[in-house]
Scaffold this motif. Structure first.
Motif, PDB file in Angstrom:
ATOM      1  N   THR A  95     -24.239  -2.904 -16.255  1.00  0.00           N
ATOM      2  CA  THR A  95     -23.732  -2.457 -15.068  1.00  0.00           C
ATOM      3  C   THR A  95     -22.370  -3.116 -14.671  1.00  0.00           C
ATOM      4  O   THR A  95     -22.077  -4.317 -14.571  1.00  0.00           O
ATOM      5  N   TYR A  96     -21.294  -2.279 -14.537  1.00  0.00           N
ATOM      6  CA  TYR A  96     -19.998  -2.847 -14.175  1.00  0.00           C
ATOM      7  C   TYR A  96     -19.815  -2.560 -12.551  1.00  0.00           C
ATOM      8  O   TYR A  96     -19.623  -1.263 -12.436  1.00  0.00           O
ATOM      9  N   ASP A  97     -19.458  -3.396 -11.572  1.00  0.00           N
ATOM     10  CA  ASP A  97     -19.129  -2.992 -10.418  1.00  0.00           C
ATOM     11  C   ASP A  97     -17.452  -3.065 -10.205  1.00  0.00           C
ATOM     12  O   ASP A  97     -16.974  -4.195 -10.423  1.00  0.00           O
ATOM     13  N   ILE A  98     -17.015  -1.929 -10.219  1.00  0.00           N
ATOM     14  CA  ILE A  98     -15.387  -1.976 -10.009  1.00  0.00           C
ATOM     15  C   ILE A  98     -14.979  -1.313  -8.885  1.00  0.00           C
ATOM     16  O   ILE A  98     -13.996  -0.905  -8.803  1.00  0.00           O
ATOM     17  N   SER A  99     -15.710  -1.734  -7.739  1.00  0.00           N
ATOM     18  CA  SER A  99     -15.124  -1.330  -6.490  1.00  0.00           C
ATOM     19  C   SER A  99     -14.298  -2.214  -6.190  1.00  0.00           C
ATOM     20  O   SER A  99     -13.991  -3.352  -6.700  1.00  0.00           O
ATOM     21  N   ASP A 100     -13.419  -2.375  -5.015  1.00  0.00           N
ATOM     22  CA  ASP A 100     -12.520  -3.240  -4.435  1.00  0.00           C
ATOM     23  C   ASP A 100     -11.414  -3.173  -5.329  1.00  0.00           C
ATOM     24  O   ASP A 100     -10.621  -4.351  -5.509  1.00  0.00           O
ATOM     25  N   LEU A 101     -10.858  -2.100  -5.811  1.00  0.00           N
ATOM     26  CA  LEU A 101      -9.828  -2.092  -6.687  1.00  0.00           C
ATOM     27  C   LEU A 101      -8.720  -1.406  -5.558  1.00  0.00           C
ATOM     28  O   LEU A 101      -8.943  -0.284  -5.267  1.00  0.00           O
ATOM     29  N   ASN A 102      -7.746  -2.288  -5.254  1.00  0.00           N
ATOM     30  CA  ASN A 102      -6.877  -1.836  -4.400  1.00  0.00           C
ATOM     31  C   ASN A 102      -5.322  -2.166  -4.722  1.00  0.00           C
ATOM     32  O   ASN A 102      -5.009  -3.081  -5.699  1.00  0.00           O
ATOM     33  N   ALA A 103      -4.423  -1.173  -4.199  1.00  0.00           N
ATOM     34  CA  ALA A 103      -2.860  -1.608  -4.272  1.00  0.00           C
ATOM     35  C   ALA A 103      -2.208  -0.995  -2.934  1.00  0.00           C
ATOM     36  O   ALA A 103      -2.782  -0.053  -2.589  1.00  0.00           O
ATOM     37  N   SER A 104      -1.367  -1.669  -2.632  1.00  0.00           N
ATOM     38  CA  SER A 104      -0.380  -1.315  -1.516  1.00  0.00           C
ATOM     39  C   SER A 104       0.840  -1.618  -1.650  1.00  0.00           C
ATOM     40  O   SER A 104       1.197  -2.900  -2.234  1.00  0.00           O
ATOM     41  N   ALA A 105       1.859  -0.830  -1.203  1.00  0.00           N
ATOM     42  CA  ALA A 105       3.309  -1.173  -1.378  1.00  0.00           C
ATOM     43  C   ALA A 105       3.932  -0.555  -0.139  1.00  0.00           C
ATOM     44  O   ALA A 105       3.683   0.599   0.168  1.00  0.00           O
ATOM     45  N   VAL A 106       4.956  -0.982   0.393  1.00  0.00           N
ATOM     46  CA  VAL A 106       5.751  -0.791   1.587  1.00  0.00           C
ATOM     47  C   VAL A 106       7.365  -1.283   1.521  1.00  0.00           C
ATOM     48  O   VAL A 106       7.358  -2.270   0.762  1.00  0.00           O
ATOM     49  N   GLY A 107       8.130  -0.171   1.789  1.00  0.00           N
ATOM     50  CA  GLY A 107       9.617  -0.678   1.551  1.00  0.00           C
ATOM     51  C   GLY A 107      10.338  -0.035   2.869  1.00  0.00           C
ATOM     52  O   GLY A 107      10.050   0.965   3.396  1.00  0.00           O
ATOM     53  N   TYR A 108      10.887  -0.951   3.670  1.00  0.00           N
ATOM     54  CA  TYR A 108      11.609  -0.571   4.931  1.00  0.00           C
ATOM     55  C   TYR A 108      12.805  -1.400   5.233  1.00  0.00           C
ATOM     56  O   TYR A 108      13.081  -2.411   4.352  1.00  0.00           O
ATOM     57  N   ALA A 109      13.472  -0.795   5.923  1.00  0.00           N
ATOM     58  CA  ALA A 109      14.893  -1.713   6.558  1.00  0.00           C
ATOM     59  C   ALA A 109      14.470  -2.117   7.798  1.00  0.00           C
ATOM     60  O   ALA A 109      13.701  -1.556   8.845  1.00  0.00           O
ATOM     61  N   GLU A 110      15.022  -3.071   8.396  1.00  0.00           N
ATOM     62  CA  GLU A 110      15.091  -3.616   9.651  1.00  0.00           C
ATOM     63  C   GLU A 110      16.391  -4.323  10.328  1.00  0.00           C
ATOM     64  O   GLU A 110      17.228  -4.636   9.662  1.00  0.00           O
ATOM     65  N   ILE A 111      16.483  -4.180  11.428  1.00  0.00           N
ATOM     66  CA  ILE A 111      17.604  -4.398  12.526  1.00  0.00           C
ATOM     67  C   ILE A 111      16.852  -5.423  13.424  1.00  0.00           C
ATOM     68  O   ILE A 111      16.140  -5.212  14.300  1.00  0.00           O
ATOM     69  N   ALA A 112      17.412  -6.821  13.358  1.00  0.00           N
ATOM     70  CA  ALA A 112      16.683  -7.577  14.184  1.00  0.00           C
ATOM     71  C   ALA A 112      18.019  -8.381  14.808  1.00  0.00           C
ATOM     72  O   ALA A 112      18.650  -8.884  14.609  1.00  0.00           O
ATOM     73  N   LEU A 113      17.276  -8.577  16.281  1.00  0.00           N
ATOM     74  CA  LEU A 113      18.277  -9.365  17.287  1.00  0.00           C
ATOM     75  C   LEU A 113      17.449 -10.311  17.657  1.00  0.00           C
ATOM     76  O   LEU A 113      16.412 -10.190  18.398  1.00  0.00           O
ATOM     77  N   GLY A 114      17.939 -11.606  17.705  1.00  0.00           N
ATOM     78  CA  GLY A 114      16.932 -13.057  18.221  1.00  0.00           C
ATOM     79  C   GLY A 114      17.920 -13.663  18.955  1.00  0.00           C
ATOM     80  O   GLY A 114      19.053 -13.728  19.175  1.00  0.00           O
ATOM     81  N   HIS A 115      16.933 -14.370  20.093  1.00  0.00           N
ATOM     82  CA  HIS A 115      17.611 -15.369  21.027  1.00  0.00           C
ATOM     83  C   HIS A 115      16.577 -16.578  20.927  1.00  0.00           C
ATOM     84  O   HIS A 115      15.199 -16.060  21.191  1.00  0.00           O
ATOM     85  N   SER A 116      17.014 -17.551  21.042  1.00  0.00           N
ATOM     86  CA  SER A 116      16.400 -18.833  21.457  1.00  0.00           C
ATOM     87  C   SER A 116      17.087 -19.643  22.280  1.00  0.00           C
ATOM     88  O   SER A 116      18.269 -19.639  22.507  1.00  0.00           O
ATOM     89  N   ARG A 117      16.274 -20.385  23.378  1.00  0.00           N
ATOM     90  CA  ARG A 117      16.947 -21.352  24.438  1.00  0.00           C
ATOM     91  C   ARG A 117      15.864 -22.269  24.794  1.00  0.00           C
ATOM     92  O   ARG A 117      14.814 -22.492  24.238  1.00  0.00           O
TER      93      ARG A 117
END
Length: 461
Positions: free
Chosen positions: A152-174
Motif C-alpha cells: 500500500t502506498y499513501d500518497i496523500s499530502d501532495l500539495n503545491a501553492s504559488a502566488v505572485g503580486y505587487a506591493e506598494i510599501a510605506l514605512g516609518h520608524s522612530r
C-alpha cells in the motif's frame, strides 16, 4: 498522464520568474545595509538613499530538503535519473524524506527610497513578489522507483501553492525612548495570480492480481480570465465504455491585476545597555482578496477498484505485460482527473507571515564588531519553516561592513555572508544566506538550497 500538468502549472508559475518574499537574513545585524528595514521596520539607516530602478534590491532564494543529488546519480561516469535500473532502490530511497519540501522565493524592488524626516526614518518601495511551495510525499517517489509491488502506498499530502503580486510599501520608524525604537510598514497589495493544488486523500493498494485506489484532490486558481484545458476519453469496462471529460491543464488566461489586499510589518528594537540589543518583528501580516476562484476537483473521494489486469509473459496476448501496464497507468491517471467546477466567485487568502527575533552582543574590547543570533520563522501551513542563524558582524570603517553566519534550519544547515560597500554616491552589496556548493550541469545547486541577494543604491546625506 496529462492531469499531472495541473501540478506542473503551479511549479511553472513559481519558476518562470526566476518567489511570501525572500529577504537577506545575513544582513539583519549588518550596519550600513540599507534594507535592514525589510527584516525589521524599526531599523533605520544613517544615510538617505535612492535605489537604482529594478537593481536596488534583488533577492532570489530556493530551499529544499531534497537536492538534485538525491534525484540525479553518477552511473558509469554519466548523469542518470533515479529511475535508472543501475541506481538501486536502497541508494535512492536513503536520501528521500517522508515529506519532501521545496520553497522558492523571489523579490524584485522596482523603485525604492529611504529618507530622514517626520521625526524618524521613512521608506518607500514598489516591489514585485512571488513564492512557490511544494510538498511531495516520499511514497510517490518510492512507487516510481520500486514499481508495482504488493503493498500500500499513501500518497496523500501532495500539495503545491504559488502566488505572485505587487506591493506598494510605506514605512516609518522612530525613537520612542533612549532605549526603544519602533517601526511599521503599510503595504497595498495588487494580486496577479494564485494557485493552490492539494491531494487530501490518496492511497493505492496493489495486490497480486488487483489494485484499489482512492483519491480526493482539489485545485483553486485565481487568475484573470482563466480557462481550463479539457480532454475527453472513453472510460469503463470493455464494451461498456462511456465518454469522460476532465481537466488536463490550463488553456488560456490574462495576466493582470486580479486581487487587492493590505498587509503590515511591525517591529521594535530595545537597547538594554552598550553591549546588548534585542529586537522583534512580524512581517507580512495581511491578506489578498481574489476576484476569481476557478476550481477543479474530484468532488469527493474517487475510488477505482479493479482486478482486470492479469499479466501474461506472451507479448502477443491481450493481457501482455505492456498492455496491462498501459491499463494500469490509465487507471492511475483516472484517480487524479479533476472536473471543472467553474468560477466560485472569489476568495480571500492570508499571506504567509514571518517572525524575526534577534539578540545582538557588542564586546567592550572592539565596538566595531558584534555577534548576533536570529530566529526567523515562516508561518505558511504545510510550507512553514524556521531558521536559527548565528552571525559575526564587522564594520571597521564608515563605508564598509560585512557579516559571516552559520544557520541550522528546517532544510538542514548552511553558511551565509554579506559584503556591503556604502560610501556616499554609490552603494553596492552582495550576499547569500545559503552559499552555493557544487552545481549540477544544469546549473542547479546539488544541495537543493541556494540564495543570492544583490543591489545598487545611491546613498546621500
Amino acid at each position: 498522464m496529462k492531469n499531472y500538468r495541473i501540478f506542473l502549472a503551479v511549479a511553472a508559475l513559481g519558476m518562470a520568474s526566476a518567489a511570501t518574499a525572500q529577504n537577506l537574513k545575513s544582513g539583519y545585524f549588518t550596519d550600513g545595509y540599507q534594507y535592514r528595514h525589510d527584516l525589521n521596520p524599526a531599523f533605520a539607516n544613517e544615510q538617505n538613499y535612492v535605489a537604482v530602478p529594478a537593481l536596488g534590491n534583488l533577492n532570489v532564494g530556493l530551499n529544499s530538503n531534497i537536492g538534485v543529488d538525491n534525484i540525479l546519480f553518477n552511473v558509469d561516469g554519466r548523469t542518470a535519473l533515479f529511475l535508472n535500473p543501475n541506481v538501486s532502490a536502497d541508494e535512492f530511497l536513503s536520501g528521500i524524506n517522508d515529506k519532501n519540501k521545496i520553497s522558492e522565493d523571489l523579490k524584485v524592488q522596482i523603485l525604492g527610497a529611504g529618507f530622514k524626516g517626520f521625526g524618524g526614518y521613512n521608506t518607500i518601495e514598489i516591489n514585485a513578489r512571488q513564492s512557490l511551495g511544494i510538498q511531495l510525499p516520499g511514497s510517490i517517489l518510492r512507487l516510481a522507483k520500486e514499481g508495482v509491488q504488493n503493498q500500500t502506498y499513501d500518497i496523500s499530502d501532495l500539495n503545491a501553492s504559488a502566488v505572485g503580486y505587487a506591493e506598494i510599501a510605506l514605512g516609518h520608524s522612530r525613537q520612542i525612548t533612549d532605549k526603544l525604537r519602533v517601526g511599521a510598514k503599510l503595504k497595498v497589495l495588487l494580486g496577479i495570480a494564485n494557485i493552490d493544488a492539494e491531494v487530501t486523500k490518496g492511497q493505492i493498494t496493489l495486490g497480486e492480481n488487483s489494485w484499489t485506489g482512492v483519491t480526493n484532490a482539489n485545485l483553486q486558481a485565481s487568475i484573470k480570465d482563466l480557462t481550463f484545458e479539457m480532454e475527453k476519453k472513453m472510460r469503463g469496462p470493455e464494451g461498456e465504455e462511456t465518454e469522460h471529460e476532465y481537466v488536463s491543464g490550463i488553456d488560456d488566461s490574462s495576466w493582470g491585476v486580479n486581487g487587492f489586499g493590505f498587509a503590515v510589518d511591525l517591529g521594535a528594537e530595545y537597547e538594554y545597555d552598550n553591549n546588548w540589543k534585542f529586537s522583534a518583528a512580524l512581517l507580512d501580516l495581511g491578506f489578498i482578496g481574489w476576484k476569481t476562484n476557478f476550481m477543479a476537483s474530484t468532488n469527493g473521494d474517487r475510488t477505482i477498484d479493479t482486478d482486470t489486469y492479469i499479466f501474461n509473459i506472451d507479448d502477443d496476448e491481450a493481457h501482455s505485460f505492456e498492455n496491462e501496464m498501459d491499463r494500469f497507468t490509465e487507471g492511475l491517471a483516472a484517480l487524479y482527473e479533476l472536473q471543472d467546477n467553474g468560477d466560485q466567485g472569489g476568495r480571500t487568502k492570508a499571506l504567509a507571515a514571518t517572525m524575526n527575533l534577534g539578540v545582538e552582543y557588542t564586546p567592550d574590547f572592539y565596538n566595531k564588531m558584534s555577534f548576533g543570533l536570529l530566529n526567523s520563522t515562516r508561518f505558511a501551513g504545510k510550507y512553514s519553516w524556521t531558521d536559527f542563524r548565528l552571525s559575526a558582524n564587522v564594520a571597521p570603517c564608515k563605508i564598509f561592513s560585512a557579516s559571516a553566519n552559520f544557520s541550522v534550519n528546517t532544510y538542514g544547515t548552511s553558511m551565509g555572508w554579506l559584503l556591503n560597500f556604502h560610501p556616499n554616491g554609490c552603494s553596492l552589496f552582495l550576499g547569500m544566506d545559503h552559499t552555493l556548493g557544487k552545481l549540477a550541469k544544469q546549473g542547479l545547486p546539488l544541495s537543493g538550497k541556494a540564495n543570492i541577494s544583490m543591489g545598487i543604491n545611491i546613498p546621500f546625506k
